[in-house]
Design an enzyme around this catalytic site. Structure first.
Site, PDB file in Angstrom:
ATOM      1  N   ASN A 129       3.443  -4.028 -12.875  1.00  0.00           N
ATOM      2  CA  ASN A 129       2.433  -3.296 -12.122  1.00  0.00           C
ATOM      3  C   ASN A 129       1.630  -2.422 -13.064  1.00  0.00           C
ATOM      4  O   ASN A 129       2.083  -2.076 -14.155  1.00  0.00           O
ATOM      5  CB  ASN A 129       3.080  -2.437 -11.040  1.00  0.00           C
ATOM      6  CG  ASN A 129       3.840  -1.274 -11.633  1.00  0.00           C
ATOM      7  OD1 ASN A 129       4.681  -1.458 -12.510  1.00  0.00           O
ATOM      8  ND2 ASN A 129       3.556  -0.077 -11.156  1.00  0.00           N
ATOM      9  N   ILE A 130       0.436  -2.076 -12.642  1.00  0.00           N
ATOM     10  CA  ILE A 130      -0.392  -1.104 -13.353  1.00  0.00           C
ATOM     11  C   ILE A 130      -0.886  -0.106 -12.306  1.00  0.00           C
ATOM     12  O   ILE A 130      -1.496  -0.497 -11.312  1.00  0.00           O
ATOM     13  CB  ILE A 130      -1.579  -1.759 -14.079  1.00  0.00           C
ATOM     14  CG1 ILE A 130      -1.077  -2.726 -15.153  1.00  0.00           C
ATOM     15  CG2 ILE A 130      -2.484  -0.695 -14.694  1.00  0.00           C
ATOM     16  CD1 ILE A 130      -2.164  -3.495 -15.870  1.00  0.00           C
TER      17      ILE A 130
ATOM     18  N   CYS B 215      -0.025  -4.672  -8.275  1.00  0.00           N
ATOM     19  CA  CYS B 215       1.422  -4.847  -8.265  1.00  0.00           C
ATOM     20  C   CYS B 215       1.868  -5.857  -9.314  1.00  0.00           C
ATOM     21  O   CYS B 215       1.092  -6.702  -9.766  1.00  0.00           O
ATOM     22  CB  CYS B 215       1.870  -5.323  -6.897  1.00  0.00           C
ATOM     23  SG  CYS B 215       1.522  -4.154  -5.570  1.00  0.00           S
TER      24      CYS B 215
ATOM     25  N   GLU C 139       3.788  -8.389  -8.842  1.00  0.00           N
ATOM     26  CA  GLU C 139       3.680  -9.752  -8.314  1.00  0.00           C
ATOM     27  C   GLU C 139       2.281 -10.321  -8.530  1.00  0.00           C
ATOM     28  O   GLU C 139       2.122 -11.514  -8.816  1.00  0.00           O
ATOM     29  CB  GLU C 139       4.026  -9.779  -6.821  1.00  0.00           C
ATOM     30  CG  GLU C 139       5.462  -9.426  -6.506  1.00  0.00           C
ATOM     31  CD  GLU C 139       5.703  -7.938  -6.283  1.00  0.00           C
ATOM     32  OE1 GLU C 139       6.734  -7.599  -5.683  1.00  0.00           O
ATOM     33  OE2 GLU C 139       4.861  -7.101  -6.688  1.00  0.00           O
TER      34      GLU C 139
ATOM     35  N   CYS D 233       5.357  -5.881  -1.382  1.00  0.00           N
ATOM     36  CA  CYS D 233       4.635  -5.167  -0.329  1.00  0.00           C
ATOM     37  C   CYS D 233       3.865  -6.186   0.528  1.00  0.00           C
ATOM     38  O   CYS D 233       3.766  -7.365   0.182  1.00  0.00           O
ATOM     39  CB  CYS D 233       3.685  -4.136  -0.943  1.00  0.00           C
ATOM     40  SG  CYS D 233       2.269  -4.849  -1.815  1.00  0.00           S
TER      41      CYS D 233
ATOM     42  N   CYS E 114       1.095  -8.087  -1.322  1.00  0.00           N
ATOM     43  CA  CYS E 114       1.610  -9.138  -2.205  1.00  0.00           C
ATOM     44  C   CYS E 114       2.100 -10.345  -1.417  1.00  0.00           C
ATOM     45  O   CYS E 114       1.879 -11.486  -1.817  1.00  0.00           O
ATOM     46  CB  CYS E 114       2.736  -8.597  -3.082  1.00  0.00           C
ATOM     47  SG  CYS E 114       2.152  -7.504  -4.382  1.00  0.00           S
TER      48      CYS E 114
END
Length: 133
Positions: free
Chosen positions: A46-47, A56, A58, A89, A92
């Protein structure tokens, strides 16, 4: 295809690792691993940014997968930088389902010893209510 969730977990854990990029940007508090139909594993982190423009883990793993020319997901695992399993989430879940025609069947590690299909995590899939012509 037999899914080795312990391997996916380890790949996601290897990718994770919190790091500060700038005063306003951090990465790696979550790592993800995606297993594709071809048997390859793609990872991402994630960033997080101060302006909410991050994404995320993913998404990062899925972008690597698509960049490599693949779209069919068999399994997904994500973990935080402490090693705890993190289910995807809602954003995602929806994103991964839409990348490939059978991705709703993908297995997702949602707890340490619990796996569910993406379609179970999206019980009221809007695409089934309003399919495209």
């Amino acid at each position: 295809m037999k899914i080795d969730f312990s391997l996916l977990y380890e790949k996601a854990r290897e990718a994770a690792g919190h790091r500060v990029l700038t005063t306003y940007t951090e990465a790696g508090s979550v790592g993800a691993a995606i297993l594709t139909k071809s048997g390859k594993i793609y990872t991402g982190v994630n960033i997080d940014t101060a302006c909410s423009m991050g994404f995320c883990a993913e998404h990062a793993a899925a972008a690597a997968m698509v960049t490599a020319g693949e779209c069919e997901i068999v399994a997904v695992a994500a973990v935080d930088d402490k090693g705890d399993v993190v289910p995807p989430c809602g954003r995602c879940r929806q994103f991964l389902v839409q990348l490939g025609p059978e991705n709703e069947k993908a297995q997702v590690l949602v707890e340490k010893d619990k796996v569910m299909r993406l379609e179970e995590l999206l019980p009221y899939d809007w695409r089934k209510i309003r399919p495209r012509d």
